[in-house]
Design an enzyme around this catalytic site. Structure first.
Site, PDB file in Angstrom:
ATOM      1  N   GLY A  42      -8.565 -41.744   3.429  1.00 38.97           N
ATOM      2  CA  GLY A  42      -7.951 -40.984   2.343  1.00 38.97           C
ATOM      3  C   GLY A  42      -6.494 -40.729   2.600  1.00 38.97           C
ATOM      4  N   ASP A  87      -1.936 -27.555   9.263  1.00 35.97           N
ATOM      5  CA  ASP A  87      -0.556 -27.074   9.229  1.00 35.97           C
ATOM      6  C   ASP A  87      -0.041 -26.899   7.810  1.00 35.97           C
ATOM      7  OD1 ASP A  87      -0.386 -29.742   8.549  1.00 35.97           O
ATOM      8  OD2 ASP A  87       1.258 -30.197   9.913  1.00 35.97           O
ATOM      9  N   GLU A 111      -8.346 -46.976  14.028  1.00 35.96           N
ATOM     10  CA  GLU A 111      -9.590 -47.737  14.102  1.00 35.96           C
ATOM     11  C   GLU A 111     -10.335 -47.537  12.792  1.00 35.96           C
ATOM     12  OE1 GLU A 111     -13.401 -47.808  17.163  1.00 35.96           O
ATOM     13  OE2 GLU A 111     -11.533 -46.868  17.817  1.00 35.96           O
TER      14      GLU A 111
END
Length: 137
Positions: A42, A87, A111
């Site tokens: 995403g 954050d 990966e």
């Protein structure tokens, strides 16, 4: 509003739970936030792009897999707290679809691979992602 809250706005993103039979498509994050964690492919929505198109693009960029039949399944909010690693405030629209083929890590993924549903619980992953997979895979 106080402090930076007047200038910092939530970020809209997309994520996709792509399945192939009993396997789910996962990526290991290559960059912050959550570098080294497994997650659903995403990323950010681009101006003029529909949510579903963004989800399909992100899956293709991060894994090389063409996601089919994407449908929205959840909306998740990631809000920074003292106890979280977030954050920034992210609103994530999650889709589910199907895919096949051999994943190849691309973009910001270190990966990419198909993971049998039974192995998801043992991966280094945000707990909410594990729960989302359990609900929808």
């Amino acid at each position: 509003m106080t402090g930076n809250s007047a200038t910092i706005r939530p970020v809209l993103g997309v994520s996709a739970l792509v399945v192939d039979g009993t396997r789910v498509l996962l990526v290991k994050r290559g960059k912050a936030p959550l570098k080294g964690c497994w997650s659903l492919p995403g990323g950010h929505l681009e101006t003029g792009e529909t949510l579903a198109a963004a989800a399909a693009r992100e899956v293709a960029e991060e894994t090389g897999i063409a996601a089919r039949g994407l449908r929205q399944i959840e909306t998740v909010e990631i809000i920074p707290t003292a106890a979280s690693s977030a954050d920034r405030h992210i609103v994530l629209v999650v889709f589910r679809g199907e895919g096949t083929g051999t994943p190849v890590a691309g973009d910001d993924a270190a990966e990419a691979r198909w993971v049998p549903r039974g192995e998801v619980a043992g991966l280094h992953m945000v707990e909410e992602t594990k729960q989302l997979i359990a609900r929808h895979a």
